[in-house]
Enzyme design. Structure first.
Site, short mmCIF file in Angstrom:
data_model
loop_
_atom_site.label_atom_id
_atom_site.label_comp_id
_atom_site.label_asym_id
_atom_site.label_seq_id
_atom_site.Cartn_x
_atom_site.Cartn_y
_atom_site.Cartn_z
N ARG B 50 95.76 -28.36 -34.37
CA ARG B 50 94.95 -28.94 -35.44
C ARG B 50 95.51 -28.41 -36.73
O ARG B 50 95.76 -27.23 -36.85
CB ARG B 50 93.50 -28.47 -35.33
CG ARG B 50 92.87 -28.83 -34.01
CD ARG B 50 91.44 -28.34 -34.00
NE ARG B 50 90.83 -28.68 -32.72
CZ ARG B 50 89.52 -28.67 -32.49
NH1 ARG B 50 88.69 -28.31 -33.47
NH2 ARG B 50 89.04 -28.99 -31.32
N ASP B 52 94.53 -28.11 -40.84
CA ASP B 52 93.37 -28.26 -41.72
C ASP B 52 93.60 -29.30 -42.80
O ASP B 52 94.73 -29.70 -43.06
CB ASP B 52 93.10 -26.91 -42.43
CG ASP B 52 92.39 -25.94 -41.53
OD1 ASP B 52 91.81 -26.37 -40.52
OD2 ASP B 52 92.43 -24.74 -41.84
N ARG B 197 97.18 -18.70 -43.30
CA ARG B 197 96.58 -18.65 -44.64
C ARG B 197 95.99 -17.26 -44.92
O ARG B 197 96.00 -16.80 -46.08
CB ARG B 197 95.53 -19.75 -44.80
CG ARG B 197 96.19 -21.15 -44.83
CD ARG B 197 95.19 -22.27 -44.69
NE ARG B 197 94.20 -22.25 -45.75
CZ ARG B 197 93.13 -23.05 -45.78
NH1 ARG B 197 92.94 -23.95 -44.80
NH2 ARG B 197 92.28 -22.98 -46.77
#
Lengths: 249, 249
Positions: B50, B52, B197
């Site tokens: 996935r 973001d 991140r």
């Protein structure tokens, strides 16, 4: 009053070009808004050229007059804090009374980028023309070299231009490939309306066989617009350098 | 049915990430629309991870099953003709029944880009985090090297993750500068939710003095999220490579 030469970069995607106009947001107007917010006064700003809607600038020079006492470095930061992220002030210097951002320029460099990979590249969308069929830079350079020198470029100018003297001197006209990115670099003492986009359209029309190189060579003497190529899209075009003789500042 | 491994690139700016969700347009859904237009059948598509909202992909792998007889090369062109310009299919190959885009992956590489110039750069807006204060890549690498090796990365994972085993092995964790562009490259056998991140936020928090390198080292043993840095913005993050062992195809 301080006469300030501001150097900008901008992503032209969202703008209707540089120059203020009634029907769309322009870079000039957006910069005037920022100057007004920072100095409290709305000032005229003179650009080094008009760029069309969607054209980008890696280096655009413009002049404003201001009575603000904010030092140059702080003014850059204050303007950037008041500009949207697609316009940035990257330089500010005080210039003398003789300096004019357009008339003092000895020449300019434009770059036109073409993504020439087997598949489209999402990161160059809006920043390069995307062409799938392989381009031969050797052949493109053979066409590009025709533009070198001093010519009447009437055939390479869109109608609607009010300029009478269409003689310009092109000093660099070169195609290079780095991987799938093909870059056309052109320098001249001045450019006519859409001249670089018509140069690029001409390079591509010769590659696709729509135009012969002989016809293009002829266009440089006949001044006949139909002997030159189509106008390539704005998104691949960047004003990349403005050359000023050191003594004009 | 043919099992097709599609390789994509996408500019994630406009998307609510990869995975279909009710409240926004996703890359998965947009690709499913294109597949349906080309093959006439709406197929499920399984992604390699996935991503973001706002995260980009230079290489994203996904699997779809289709009964279409369109050859791979033509299918790529047909899909690209039916996709918006910010998503491109750059590869298509048939894979065996054992292949799974996520479980077959031996590892992934992410890149995080930071524009670290004296002024903002309009062309990196949305494609890099913009930091004005000069970053010391030597110091950043001293922090980045702490992440190397096998650790429980619980402190570097956002809450909301349902993954229980948070042990991962990081094989590359390196900061480089090219001019004003600072790039962080990280490779691991797997990544937790927001892990890259948070790595980047941690690198920056150590540079700004908000965190000490000792605290970061501790976070790798305590698993305490508050000992790690903030979550850096999505716009600088790119999934750049997915590694598959040759025998899984």
């Amino acid at each position: 009053m301080r006469r300030l030469l501001l150097t900008l970069q901008y992503d032209g995607t969202r703008y209707h070009g540089w120059q203020v106009q009634p029907n769309g947001v322009t870079v000039q107007e957006t910069l005037q808004d920022a100057v007004e917010r920072v100095t409290g006064v709305r000032s005229g700003i003179t650009g080094c050229s008009r760029t069309d809607a969607g054209v980008h600038a890696e280096m655009f020079c413009c002049l404003t007059e201001t009575s603000t006492r904010i030092p140059d470095g702080k003014l850059i930061k204050a303007l950037n804090a008041n500009l949207p992220g697609d316009i940035a002030v990257i330089g500010c210097r005080e210039v003398g009374p003789e300096f004019h951002p357009r008339y003092s320029a000895a020449g300019k460099q434009y770059i036109y980028r073409i993504w020439n990979g087997p598949a489209p590249n999402p990161f160059w969308r809006g920043y390069a023309l995307q062409r799938e069929l392989p381009l031969d830079t050797g052949s493109m350079n053979a066409t590009a070299s025709l533009f070198l020198g001093t010519h009447d470029f009437s055939a390479f100018c869109s109608s609607g231009s009010s300029v009478e003297d269409k003689v310009r001197t092109v000093s660099v006209s070169r195609v290079e490939r780095q991987g799938d990115l093909v870059t056309y670099t052109v320098e001249a003492d001045g450019f006519l309306y859409n001249m670089v986009r018509i140069f690029v359209g001409t390079l591509l029309d010769v590659e696709s066989g729509r135009l012969s190189r002989e016809t293009v060579a002829e266009a440089l003497t006949t001044g006949n617009r139909v002997q030159a190529g189509a106008t390539a899209p704005a998104c691949g075009l960047y004003l990349s350098r403005v050359f000023y003789p050191e003594d004009v500042f």
